[in-house]
Design a protein around this motif. Structure first.
Motif, PDB file in Angstrom:
ATOM      1  N   PRO A   1      -4.442   8.973  -4.221  1.00 18.01           N
ATOM      2  CA  PRO A   1      -3.072   8.918  -4.501  1.00 18.01           C
ATOM      3  C   PRO A   1      -2.443  10.127  -4.656  1.00 18.01           C
ATOM      4  N   SER A   2      -2.679  11.340  -5.026  1.00 15.78           N
ATOM      5  CA  SER A   2      -2.213  12.385  -5.240  1.00 15.78           C
ATOM      6  C   SER A   2      -1.409  12.939  -3.911  1.00 15.78           C
ATOM      7  N   VAL A   3      -1.833  12.844  -2.880  1.00 18.36           N
ATOM      8  CA  VAL A   3      -1.126  13.104  -1.617  1.00 18.36           C
ATOM      9  C   VAL A   3       0.153  12.500  -1.445  1.00 18.36           C
ATOM     10  N   THR A   4       0.590  11.305  -2.071  1.00 22.92           N
ATOM     11  CA  THR A   4       1.936  10.717  -2.034  1.00 22.92           C
ATOM     12  C   THR A   4       2.967  11.467  -2.443  1.00 22.92           C
ATOM     13  N   PHE A   5       2.753  12.410  -3.360  1.00 19.32           N
ATOM     14  CA  PHE A   5       3.725  13.124  -4.216  1.00 19.32           C
ATOM     15  C   PHE A   5       3.613  15.008  -3.672  1.00 19.32           C
TER      16      PHE A   5
ATOM     17  N   THR B   1       0.729  -1.302  -0.102  1.00 17.95           N
ATOM     18  CA  THR B   1       0.039  -0.034   0.188  1.00 17.95           C
ATOM     19  C   THR B   1       1.070   1.112  -0.037  1.00 17.95           C
ATOM     20  N   PRO B   2       0.626   2.225  -0.672  1.00 27.61           N
ATOM     21  CA  PRO B   2       1.613   3.464  -0.731  1.00 27.61           C
ATOM     22  C   PRO B   2       1.268   4.239   0.649  1.00 27.61           C
ATOM     23  N   TYR B   3       2.426   4.948   0.803  1.00 31.17           N
ATOM     24  CA  TYR B   3       2.692   5.449   2.291  1.00 31.17           C
ATOM     25  C   TYR B   3       2.313   6.963   1.839  1.00 31.17           C
ATOM     26  N   THR B   4       1.479   7.429   2.585  1.00 35.48           N
ATOM     27  CA  THR B   4       1.210   8.785   2.470  1.00 35.48           C
ATOM     28  C   THR B   4       2.250   9.793   3.023  1.00 35.48           C
ATOM     29  N   THR B   5       2.817   9.155   3.976  1.00 28.04           N
ATOM     30  CA  THR B   5       4.021  10.119   4.681  1.00 28.04           C
ATOM     31  C   THR B   5       5.073  10.497   3.718  1.00 28.04           C
ATOM     32  N   ILE B   6       5.243   9.839   2.748  1.00 29.75           N
ATOM     33  CA  ILE B   6       6.301  10.286   1.644  1.00 29.75           C
ATOM     34  C   ILE B   6       6.194  11.903   1.408  1.00 29.75           C
ATOM     35  N   ASN B   7       5.208  12.423   1.386  1.00 28.20           N
ATOM     36  CA  ASN B   7       5.029  13.893   1.238  1.00 28.20           C
ATOM     37  C   ASN B   7       5.555  14.662   2.430  1.00 28.20           C
ATOM     38  N   GLN B   8       6.046  13.944   3.303  1.00 28.96           N
ATOM     39  CA  GLN B   8       6.633  15.125   4.427  1.00 28.96           C
ATOM     40  C   GLN B   8       8.089  14.933   4.075  1.00 28.96           C
TER      41      GLN B   8
ATOM     42  N   PHE C   1       0.738  15.530  -9.813  1.00 31.08           N
ATOM     43  CA  PHE C   1       2.303  16.113  -9.962  1.00 31.08           C
ATOM     44  C   PHE C   1       2.005  17.572  -9.741  1.00 31.08           C
ATOM     45  N   THR C   2       1.308  18.094  -9.256  1.00 29.71           N
ATOM     46  CA  THR C   2       0.976  19.280  -8.925  1.00 29.71           C
ATOM     47  C   THR C   2       2.318  20.298  -8.376  1.00 29.71           C
ATOM     48  N   ASP C   3       2.604  19.480  -7.256  1.00 29.38           N
ATOM     49  CA  ASP C   3       3.800  20.190  -6.599  1.00 29.38           C
ATOM     50  C   ASP C   3       5.171  19.971  -7.045  1.00 29.38           C
ATOM     51  N   LEU C   4       5.366  18.893  -8.158  1.00 30.05           N
ATOM     52  CA  LEU C   4       6.779  18.488  -8.640  1.00 30.05           C
ATOM     53  C   LEU C   4       7.271  19.728  -9.689  1.00 30.05           C
ATOM     54  N   VAL C   5       7.687  20.735  -9.107  1.00 31.68           N
ATOM     55  CA  VAL C   5       7.778  21.623 -10.067  1.00 31.68           C
ATOM     56  C   VAL C   5       9.281  21.750 -10.457  1.00 31.68           C
TER      57      VAL C   5
END
Length: 978
Positions: A629-633, A602-609, A657-661
């Motif tokens: 799933p968007s919260v992952t990145f 299962t994807p780990y949502t805490t990657i975004n931290q 991919f909104t924040d992957l600038v």
């Protein structure tokens, strides 16, 4: 198969853009074979490396091109600022100027198995090239490749040249002359039998050459026969050689004094077949610091150790490397003959059954010993030495049959710094086995059978910096304090720790090493990892975790914040108190996670931290059941490289991919179909490389937006994949262009093409057909007015002004003569007006009989009417046209128009006559540029203005007579000037 394309829009002219639009409907250049990437430690791990090409550090940006069939068009995909380029191609030739658009290139690797010709100027424009490697064939025999003269012209900065797999038997004699700066030359598998042929290719100007490598070239004898034409070897160049490599050649004979030119060698490599070593010390070569001798095939070279030692003493050899050589006797008595100068000894042999472990006592000066693949079963050198001390600093014994390390086995080596015992069968370490090595820095025990790590196993190694235990199944346990003396440890890899459910790092060290940079832990199922209270490391760390399940209950420690790169192996689940990573790895920059392929994690949502993350590689993650799933990145604004391998994704959306600038590389690998929603990549403003690796799409027009995005993207290089259509795998790019072209697109294409073609035709017509069209227009208008307009007007006047149907003229009715107002129309340049008004007009209009009526520009043209109308109307109202020809006349556009109109009337009406007067002499060569006038001058009589006063009376009489005559016959004078 992976096809790469990217869009590149340099500053090009409007005409080129229009032409591209007409021909292809695209604004950019499509790239299918090349990858370009910068020298970025995070990006470089996820792109590149498809070709076996060792790119040199510090020479980025890099580019790799594969599956190129046409080098000239394929290399257009490479950016101009690339400094390192690797090419795998199937082209038969290297064309001229193939690399000229990459002027900054410094490292070039070319691998072409079908290469048959290298054209002169193939490397033109590469003035900064420093390293050039050309590989043609990996077979032992060289392939015949045509090398034209001047192939290497302009490579003044070249330092290293490698030619592999091509025969140089037919090479041009001055092939290497331009390479005056080359320091290292390698000619691999050249397919020649005489070493002199290779030596004679060297140019006398290559005085900087220090390394000459000629391996695998089938050289069987070393002779001093000189070059062709009784020329000697280039001794000045050869005498400067410091490294000479002749390995891989079946040398059977070395003639006396054949190597006498080599007096400054520091390294010599030779492969031999049944050669007596006396031939070598009779070859005349000077001192050699490092000597590498090998057998061309196993057991083909079996010298005695005494002869080898004689060679060592005679040539001052300090490092002796023996490879696949059969030595039957290896004793201390034999080693005594090597003298005290030998420092390094390396032996790779299938059989050393005659070796005496006391051999080293014969010369106590050996500091480095390598014995690989020797089937060594016992390494008790110290016990065999009888208490003598061996000043050895490096001992390499990997790939042997060692089964144990006994007590004090290496105690006679107090200066040892490196010990390599990998790939043996060692099952245990005896008590105090590694004692007596206080300076040992590197210990390699990988891929053995060690099952237990005792408390005192490494006690005698206080200076240890690298300890490698990977590949051992440690099932018997690890004692507390086993690494308590290793305070300088920088690299530690623990083997597979089995049946150990509690692993306490702080208990293993009893004081964590503050300089630890790399830690690898491989555990069994259900292992709890506890770091404990340890001091914070002083340097950033790389942490690798392997195992089925690793849990940690004290992630809030001093070690995890110093971890910059975390690798979680395949099938490994790592939890920190059920909170996975954050907030314990907040300084993490690189993260690799690979779940079990049979059970997706299962994807780990805490990657975004992990907001400092720059590289992320996820394998076998399940995003399909996640609500968002968007919260992952999210919040990963510094991420540069993202790799998703076999992750279950129903679809990719823009919100992911909104924040992957800052993302530069996005690599997708999926065995299941993947759906991309329109605009998903738009937020990726910094994206430079998009890789679809083994991803299948449906051949559906809903995915057609990807083509538009790729075409409009200015910085992104993309990968076109295959798509599924009627159970067939087709090229995505070409199939979508064929299926999804709408009627509007086609109509726009046709209309634009028609408009551009019309503009081009109008421009060409205006340039080349302007005056002929004007003349044709007024000729038609005059004909209509003469034959229809005036006749209609007279009929109308005769019928009393009534409009009636015209009656056909009765047979035999004579045609009325057209109105003629002038006897002659005079065509002249405004600069010749003085002669016309002062000489010609008075003589013809005021003197003599009959007096003529001339049409002159300034006098008879109707005011207010256009010039072209005046010219056409007055020419057609005159019986004759007189052209006063001078060089100024030929350069006048209006005079040219008058000449054209008069010529057209001459061709259509035989009653009209064109009279030419040459006021000055004009040669036939000058007239040749005016085709119509030159033809008239050749076929018709013309008048020359006489310089003699007495001849001018005849000139005026003749001119008056020709204008006044009404017959239509040509003058009966000969065609030459009268």
């Amino acid at each position: 198969m992976t096809f790469v394309f990217w869009v590149w829009r340099p500053g090009v002219s409007v005409c080129v853009l229009l032409l591209l639009y007409v021909c292809d409907g695209a604004e950019g250049v499509i790239r299918r074979h090349c990858d370009c990437y910068e020298e970025d430690m995070y990006v470089q791990k996820d792109i590149g490396g498809f070709i076996r090409c060792s790119l040199k550090p510090g020479l980025g940006p890099y580019a790799e091109c594969t599956e190129i069939t046409d080098l000239r068009s394929g290399l257009e995909e490479v950016f101009p600022d690339v400094r390192s380029l690797c090419i795998l191609h199937s082209s038969s030739s290297l064309p001229a100027d193939a690399f000229s658009h990459i002027p900054l290139l410094e490292h070039l690797y070319v691998d072409g198995s079908h290469l048959a010709k290298v054209t002169s100027g193939a490397f033109a424009g590469l003035s900064k090239l420093r390293f050039l490697h050309i590989l043609v064939s990996s077979s032992w025999g060289g392939v015949n490749v045509t090398l034209e003269p001047g192939v290497f012209q302009g490579l003044s900065s070249l330092e290293e040249l490698t030619l592999a797999g091509m025969s140089l038997a037919l090479a041009p004699p001055a092939l290497l002359d331009p390479l005056v700066g080359v320091r290292r030359l390698r000619v691999d598998r050249a397919g020649v039998r005489d070493l002199g042929e290779l030596f004679c290719l060297l140019s006398p100007g290559m005085e900087n050459l220090e390394t000459l490598e000629l391996p695998g070239s089938m050289v069987s004898s070393i002779q001093n026969g000189g070059c062709s034409g009784s020329n000697p070897w280039p001794t000045v160049v050869l005498s400067r050689i410091r490294i000479l490599d002749l390995s891989g050649n079946p040398v059977r004979r070395v003639e006396p004094k054949s190597l006498a030119v080599f007096q400054n060698l520091s390294s010599l490599s030779l492969s031999m077949v049944d050669v007596w070593l006396g031939q070598l010390w009779g070859s005349g070569m000077g001192r050699v610091n490092k000597l590498y001798l090998s057998s061309y095939a196993s057991r083909q070279f079996s010298p005695s150790l005494s002869d080898l030692c004689t060679l060592v003493v005679k040539h001052g050899v300090e490092s002796l490397d023996l490879h696949l050589i059969l030595i039957t006797s290896f004793t201390a008595e034999d080693m005594k003959r090597c003298g005290p100068g030998l420092r390094q000894l390396s032996v790779t042999s299938e059989d050393l059954s005659g070796m005496d472990l006391r051999f080293w006592t014969g010369t106590g000066q050996i500091q480095g010993l390598v014995m690989v693949l020797t089937k060594l079963t016992n390494a008790s050198f110290c016990s065999a030495g009888g208490g003598r001390v061996w000043n050895l600093t490096s001992l390499i014994l990997h790939d042997n049959y060692l089964t144990e390390i006994t007590t004090d086995q290496f105690s006679c080596m107090p200066l040892l710094e490196r010990l390599d015992l990998s790939r043996n069968h060692i099952s245990s370490l005896a008590h105090r086995a590694l004692q007596g090595m206080p300076f040992l820095r590197v210990l390699d025990l990988t891929h053995n059978k060690i099952s237990l790590l005792g408390k005192d196993d490494f006690e005698g190694l206080p200076a240890l910096e690298v300890l490698l235990l990977e590949g051992n199944k440690i099932s018997g346990g690890i004692a507390h304090g086993v690494f308590r003396r290793q305070h300088r440890l920088q690299d530690l890899s623990l083997g597979e720790i089995d049946i150990i459910y509690q692993l306490y790092l702080n208990m293993l060290f009893l004081g964590f090493p503050t300089k630890l940079q790399h830690l690898l832990i491989d555990t069994g199922p259900g292992t709890y990892l506890t770091v404990g209270h340890v001091p914070a490391p002083e340097v950033p760390m790389v942490l690798e975790l392997r195992g089925k399940m690793i849990q940690s209950s004290d992630c809030d420690n001093n070690m995890f914040p110093m971890v910059r790169e975390l690798k979680v192996g395949e099938g490994t689940k790592f939890d920190c108190s059920n909170d996975f990573l954050a907030p314990y790895f907040l300084n993490l920059e690189s993260f690799e996670f690979s779940a079990n392929p049979e059970k997706f994690a299962t994807p780990y949502t805490t990657i975004n931290q992990l907001r400092k993350l720059k590289r992320l590689k996820l394998t076998n993650l399940n995003f399909s059941n996640h609500t968002d799933p968007s919260v992952t990145f999210r919040n990963l604004t510094e991420l540069r490289s993202l790799v998703l391998i076999n992750c279950r994704l129903n679809f990719l959306t823009r919100s992911m991919f909104t924040d992957l600038v800052s993302l530069r590389v996005l690599r997708l690998y999926s065995e299941s179909p993947l759906i991309l929603l329109e605009g998903v990549f738009i937020p990726l403003l910094s994206l430079s490389t998009l890789v679809f690796d083994q991803v299948d799409f449906r051949c559906d027009c809903s995915n057609g937006w990807l083509l538009d995005w790729a075409d409009n993207s200015r910085k992104t290089q993309d990968v076109a994949v295959v798509c599924i259509w009627h159970y067939q795998r087709l090229n995505f790019l070409s199939t979508m262009e064929r299926l999804c072209q709408t009627e509007d697109d086609f109509l726009s294409y046709v209309s634009t093409t028609a408009a551009v073609c019309t503009l081009l035709c109008l421009a060409l017509g205006y340039r080349f057909l302007c005056w002929p069209c004007v003349v044709l227009f007024f000729r038609l208008r005059g004909w209509v007015e003469r034959h229809i307009g005036k006749r209609w007007w007279r009929r109308k006047r005769r019928m009393g002004g009534q409009w009636e149907e015209l009656i056909e003229v009765e047979e035999g009715e004579e045609k009325e003569e057209e109105e003629v107002r002038y006897d002659a129309f005079v065509s002249f340049s405004s600069r010749d007006e003085a002669w016309v008004l002062g000489e010609m007009a008075p003589m013809l209009e005021e003197e003599g009989e009959p007096r003529l009526r001339l049409c002159l520009h300034h006098r008879d043209f109707e005011v207010g009417k256009g010039i072209v109308d005046n010219i056409a109307e007055n020419i057609y109202c005159s019986r004759r046209t007189v052209c006063v020809l001078t060089r100024r006349y030929l350069r006048s556009d209006w005079c040219g128009l008058e000449m054209r109109v008069a010529t057209h009337r001459l061709l259509s009406e035989h009653s009209h006559r064109l009279i030419l007067i040459f006021l000055e002499h004009i040669s036939p060569f000058e007239l040749s540029a005016f085709h119509r006038l030159a033809k008239l001058a050749r076929t018709r009589t013309y008048l020359d203005w006489p310089q003699d006063e007495d001849e001018r009376v005849t000139f005026w009489e003749r001119l008056r007579r020709n204008i006044a005559e009404r017959d239509t016959d040509e003058l009966h004078d000969p065609p030459e000037a009268s």
